[in-house]
Design a protein around this motif. Structure first.
Motif, PDB file in Angstrom:
ATOM      1  N   TYR A  51       0.880  -1.012   0.009  1.00  0.00           N
ATOM      2  CA  TYR A  51       0.088  -0.117   0.062  1.00  0.00           C
ATOM      3  C   TYR A  51       0.856   1.218  -0.093  1.00  0.00           C
ATOM      4  O   TYR A  51       1.979   1.366   0.806  1.00  0.00           O
ATOM      5  CB  TYR A  51      -0.903  -0.097   1.276  1.00  0.00           C
ATOM      6  N   ARG A  52       0.452   2.250  -0.846  1.00  0.00           N
ATOM      7  CA  ARG A  52       1.264   3.388  -0.757  1.00  0.00           C
ATOM      8  C   ARG A  52       0.305   4.732  -1.024  1.00  0.00           C
ATOM      9  O   ARG A  52      -0.519   4.584  -1.606  1.00  0.00           O
ATOM     10  CB  ARG A  52       2.456   3.420  -1.782  1.00  0.00           C
ATOM     11  N   ALA A  53       1.152   5.798  -0.560  1.00  0.00           N
ATOM     12  CA  ALA A  53       0.686   7.017  -1.135  1.00  0.00           C
ATOM     13  C   ALA A  53       0.975   7.552  -2.416  1.00  0.00           C
ATOM     14  O   ALA A  53       1.901   7.040  -2.885  1.00  0.00           O
ATOM     15  CB  ALA A  53       1.112   8.089   0.035  1.00  0.00           C
ATOM     16  N   ILE A  54       0.177   8.190  -3.021  1.00  0.00           N
ATOM     17  CA  ILE A  54       0.390   8.742  -4.349  1.00  0.00           C
ATOM     18  C   ILE A  54       0.485  10.087  -4.375  1.00  0.00           C
ATOM     19  O   ILE A  54      -0.358  10.952  -3.710  1.00  0.00           O
ATOM     20  CB  ILE A  54      -0.949   8.240  -5.444  1.00  0.00           C
ATOM     21  N   LEU A  55       1.755  10.635  -4.567  1.00  0.00           N
ATOM     22  CA  LEU A  55       2.007  11.984  -4.636  1.00  0.00           C
ATOM     23  C   LEU A  55       1.484  12.766  -5.722  1.00  0.00           C
ATOM     24  O   LEU A  55       1.817  12.378  -6.994  1.00  0.00           O
ATOM     25  CB  LEU A  55       3.378  12.016  -4.104  1.00  0.00           C
ATOM     26  N   ASP A  56       1.206  13.953  -5.660  1.00  0.00           N
ATOM     27  CA  ASP A  56       1.277  15.035  -6.676  1.00  0.00           C
ATOM     28  C   ASP A  56       2.825  15.515  -7.063  1.00  0.00           C
ATOM     29  O   ASP A  56       3.352  16.083  -6.300  1.00  0.00           O
ATOM     30  CB  ASP A  56       0.574  16.377  -6.294  1.00  0.00           C
TER      31      ASP A  56
END
Length: 152
Positions: A51-56
């Protein structure tokens, strides 16, 4: 993936990796404990790999993205470009491809000068020729992976 409940769980978390067990339970019609058990099994089997964050990218300071095709300068050289380039953090993805080039890199950098330096680093590190395509605008990416039934 033949189980429709597992496919529904995967489709839901592919759209929203932060979905709670309760939300998943509502989506698939199972108890929270049953969903939790299925998630653990899917993780153990390697179907869910993380699971991971999606960054702008703009907010993260890397607004310029590009695709770089790489081709060995010497066809007899070892096919180890992915290993030779792994240390370059600006490379977000490395794909083995069919066609004239051997690999397609997807990269993100802060500036055109940063892209120029990265291309130079890629050429030196892997002894390859390059062809670079700058991305002007991205309409969508990180789309959910919707599991399909398999027949074996």
């Amino acid at each position: 993936m033949d189980d429709s409940v597992d496919r529904a769980i995967l489709a839901t978390i592919s759209r929203d990796g932060r979905a709670t067990l309760s939300q998943l339970s509502d989506a698939v019609g199972l108890s929270v404990s049953a969903v939790q058990s299925r998630l653990r099994r899917l993780e153990t089997r390697g179907v869910i790999t993380g699971y991971r964050a999606i960054l702008d990218p703009e907010q993260a300071g890397t607004p310029l993205s590009a695709f770089i095709e790489i081709t060995p300068l010497d066809p007899a050289q070892p096919d180890n470009a992915p290993e030779l380039l792994e240390h370059l953090d600006a490379i977000e993805a490395c794909h083995s491809i069919a066609g004239d080039a051997s690999y397609m890199l997807f990269v993100r950098v802060p500036t055109p000068r940063g892209l120029e330096q990265l291309v130079r680093d890629v050429r030196l590190a892997a002894n390859v020729s390059t062809r670079t395509t700058v991305v002007l605008q991205t309409y969508y990416e990180h789309r959910p992976i919707i599991p399909v039934a398999t027949t074996e």
